[in-house]
Design a protein around this motif. Sequence first.
Motif, mmCIF file in Angstrom:
data_model
loop_
_atom_site.group_PDB
_atom_site.id
_atom_site.type_symbol
_atom_site.label_atom_id
_atom_site.label_comp_id
_atom_site.label_asym_id
_atom_site.label_seq_id
_atom_site.Cartn_x
_atom_site.Cartn_y
_atom_site.Cartn_z
ATOM 1 N N ALA A 1 17.754 14.290 17.342
ATOM 2 C CA ALA A 1 18.208 13.259 16.491
ATOM 3 C C ALA A 1 17.542 12.392 15.462
ATOM 4 N N LYS A 2 15.796 12.121 15.801
ATOM 5 C CA LYS A 2 14.712 11.664 15.335
ATOM 6 C C LYS A 2 15.039 12.374 13.366
ATOM 7 N N GLN A 3 15.638 13.164 13.412
ATOM 8 C CA GLN A 3 15.524 14.568 12.435
ATOM 9 C C GLN A 3 16.594 15.099 11.513
ATOM 10 N N GLY B 1 18.532 2.171 13.808
ATOM 11 C CA GLY B 1 17.635 3.313 13.847
ATOM 12 C C GLY B 1 16.428 3.960 12.448
ATOM 13 N N CYS B 2 15.472 4.219 12.869
ATOM 14 C CA CYS B 2 14.411 4.417 12.118
ATOM 15 C C CYS B 2 13.645 6.032 12.629
ATOM 16 N N PRO B 3 13.287 6.729 11.364
ATOM 17 C CA PRO B 3 12.504 7.757 12.123
ATOM 18 C C PRO B 3 11.161 7.703 12.272
ATOM 19 N N ALA B 4 10.603 6.730 12.752
ATOM 20 C CA ALA B 4 9.498 7.222 13.065
ATOM 21 C C ALA B 4 9.319 7.008 14.415
ATOM 22 N N HIS B 5 8.237 6.891 15.103
ATOM 23 C CA HIS B 5 7.734 7.919 16.513
ATOM 24 C C HIS B 5 6.934 6.515 17.432
ATOM 25 N N CYS B 6 7.587 4.863 17.815
ATOM 26 C CA CYS B 6 6.507 3.864 18.251
ATOM 27 C C CYS B 6 6.624 3.585 19.278
ATOM 28 N N SER B 7 5.678 4.027 20.460
ATOM 29 C CA SER B 7 5.610 4.499 21.714
ATOM 30 C C SER B 7 5.826 2.946 22.217
ATOM 31 N N TYR B 8 6.705 1.572 20.906
ATOM 32 C CA TYR B 8 6.547 0.324 21.849
ATOM 33 C C TYR B 8 7.787 0.281 21.162
ATOM 34 N N CYS B 9 8.204 0.928 20.439
ATOM 35 C CA CYS B 9 9.893 0.585 20.040
ATOM 36 C C CYS B 9 10.873 -0.227 20.602
ATOM 37 N N TYR B 10 10.719 -1.557 19.957
ATOM 38 C CA TYR B 10 12.059 -2.556 20.469
ATOM 39 C C TYR B 10 13.051 -2.305 20.348
ATOM 40 N N LEU B 11 13.037 -1.003 18.703
ATOM 41 C CA LEU B 11 14.615 -0.766 19.101
ATOM 42 C C LEU B 11 15.252 0.824 20.328
ATOM 43 N N ALA B 12 14.568 0.833 20.875
ATOM 44 C CA ALA B 12 14.403 1.279 22.837
ATOM 45 C C ALA B 12 15.286 0.939 23.731
ATOM 46 N N THR C 1 16.818 -1.536 12.131
ATOM 47 C CA THR C 1 15.962 -0.327 11.284
ATOM 48 C C THR C 1 14.882 -1.331 10.970
ATOM 49 N N ASP C 2 14.215 0.022 10.273
ATOM 50 C CA ASP C 2 13.068 0.183 9.224
ATOM 51 C C ASP C 2 13.610 -0.274 7.433
ATOM 52 N N PRO C 3 14.434 -1.230 7.266
ATOM 53 C CA PRO C 3 15.181 -0.113 5.766
ATOM 54 C C PRO C 3 14.392 0.238 4.733
ATOM 55 N N THR D 1 8.490 -4.191 7.573
ATOM 56 C CA THR D 1 7.916 -2.769 7.564
ATOM 57 C C THR D 1 6.817 -1.824 7.985
ATOM 58 N N LYS D 2 6.894 -0.858 8.319
ATOM 59 C CA LYS D 2 5.758 -0.147 8.824
ATOM 60 C C LYS D 2 5.663 0.664 7.953
ATOM 61 N N PHE D 3 5.916 0.401 6.965
ATOM 62 C CA PHE D 3 6.193 1.593 5.837
ATOM 63 C C PHE D 3 5.939 1.417 4.330
ATOM 64 N N ASP D 4 5.153 2.092 3.203
ATOM 65 C CA ASP D 4 4.923 1.223 2.396
ATOM 66 C C ASP D 4 5.190 1.783 1.143
ATOM 67 N N GLY E 1 4.647 8.647 12.717
ATOM 68 C CA GLY E 1 5.968 9.095 11.541
ATOM 69 C C GLY E 1 5.069 7.440 10.574
ATOM 70 N N THR E 2 4.531 6.684 10.743
ATOM 71 C CA THR E 2 4.512 5.373 9.715
ATOM 72 C C THR E 2 3.231 5.780 9.134
ATOM 73 N N SER E 3 3.722 4.693 7.781
ATOM 74 C CA SER E 3 2.905 5.056 6.898
ATOM 75 C C SER E 3 1.421 4.452 7.654
HETATM 76 FE FE1 SF4 Z 1 10.818 1.335 15.267
HETATM 77 FE FE2 SF4 Z 1 9.514 0.212 13.778
HETATM 78 FE FE3 SF4 Z 1 8.183 2.345 14.302
HETATM 79 FE FE4 SF4 Z 1 10.732 2.355 13.327
HETATM 80 S S1 SF4 Z 1 8.650 1.216 12.546
HETATM 81 S S2 SF4 Z 1 10.033 3.277 15.573
HETATM 82 S S3 SF4 Z 1 11.779 0.631 14.407
HETATM 83 S S4 SF4 Z 1 9.016 0.323 15.677
#
Ligand code: SF4
Length: 353
Positions: A60-62, A92-103, A154-156, A186-189, A220-222
């Motif tokens: 799913a994450k891929q 949804g979001c492709p990253a793998h945060c172990s606290y992700c609020y989406l879970a 999501t993280d747009p 965002t956690k991306f750059d 998986g984040t920046s």
């Molecule tokens: Fe969840 Fe944000 Fe991490 Fe994506 S970047 S997995 S939305 S916490």
Amino acid sequence: MTGRLWQPKRVLLTRSARDWAHGIAIAERAAGLGIAVDELPTDRLALGFPDDDRRAYAAAKQTLAVVVAPPSKLRLQPIAPSADWRVDLAQGCPAHCSYCYLAGSLKGPPITRAYANLPEIIAELPRHLGEGTITSRSSARAHEGTTFEASCYTDPLALEHLTGSLSAMIGWFGAWQVPTQLRFTTKFDAVEPLLGLEHGGRTRMRASINPALYARYEGGTSPVAARLAGLAKMGHAGYPIGLTIAPIIAAEGWELAYATLIAQAAEALATVPGLDLTIELITHRYTPGSKAVLESWYPGSKLEMGAANRAEKRTKFGSVKHVYDAATMRTLRGFFEAEIAARLPTARILYWT
Ligand code: SF4
């Protein structure tokens, strides 16, 4: 160091999504990047592995699915404390945060779904103008106009190189000459596609940051330094900007780690002309449901989700949330307010939660 752009293994284009030019455009972008695009005969998303949660999670994450947002998703909801309304470009979001609020909020394997019916999503916005009940009713924030938050599900920015949805939305708000604000965090750059847009100052980007000490929780984040550099570029391009310090984790060594982070942010943003900076402070919390999902996704994570320093809080819908206890909250809050006043004196703290 910058983050790598997400390269899904597969893009699934549903039957209904093929009726939308934006859906076709996403599939074409993906194909142009060398990603296999499967045209599905129906709207049903199935990845297989029904009896293997680990493989289902990994698959799913891929995967990026291009789908049509159903009518229920088009109805905007208030989203306290960030904004008057929540607007979703994807889920949804492709990253793998172990606290992700989406879970705790998404059901089933976490396939990232990008919405093809962007024109329908945008068409919902005008009738919400002036109807906000969150920031529009706050004396400190009413000047922002009606606010719309695009990062709830999501993280747009993580998807922007594949979808173009965020750029389209920013351009739309830029042309919408009324008191309003689009918001995303965002956690991306990878901000390059956004820098040249006619944004009209009506989009506020925030970088969601945490100290290097917690980088292992943000797979998986920046890297944080890259997120701050991306935010500074947005500030130089005239966007109002912000920091979402989240989730604040009171693990051993937190004071030095967060003091260093705030100093790092101050340094990264020091040369932004006319800096318009807000700060949102969100402490780590989880629900019994999100804890169970996260523990199944990230069984090796060392992220503390036990009873120490925690209190139970009931939401207005009767469900339980585990937050830090009152004494820990007071210590954290006092620390952040003092550090921010010292290092980023012109920043406005929007909320603490
Ligand atoms: Fe969840 Fe944000 Fe991490 Fe994506 S970047 S997995 S939305 S916490």
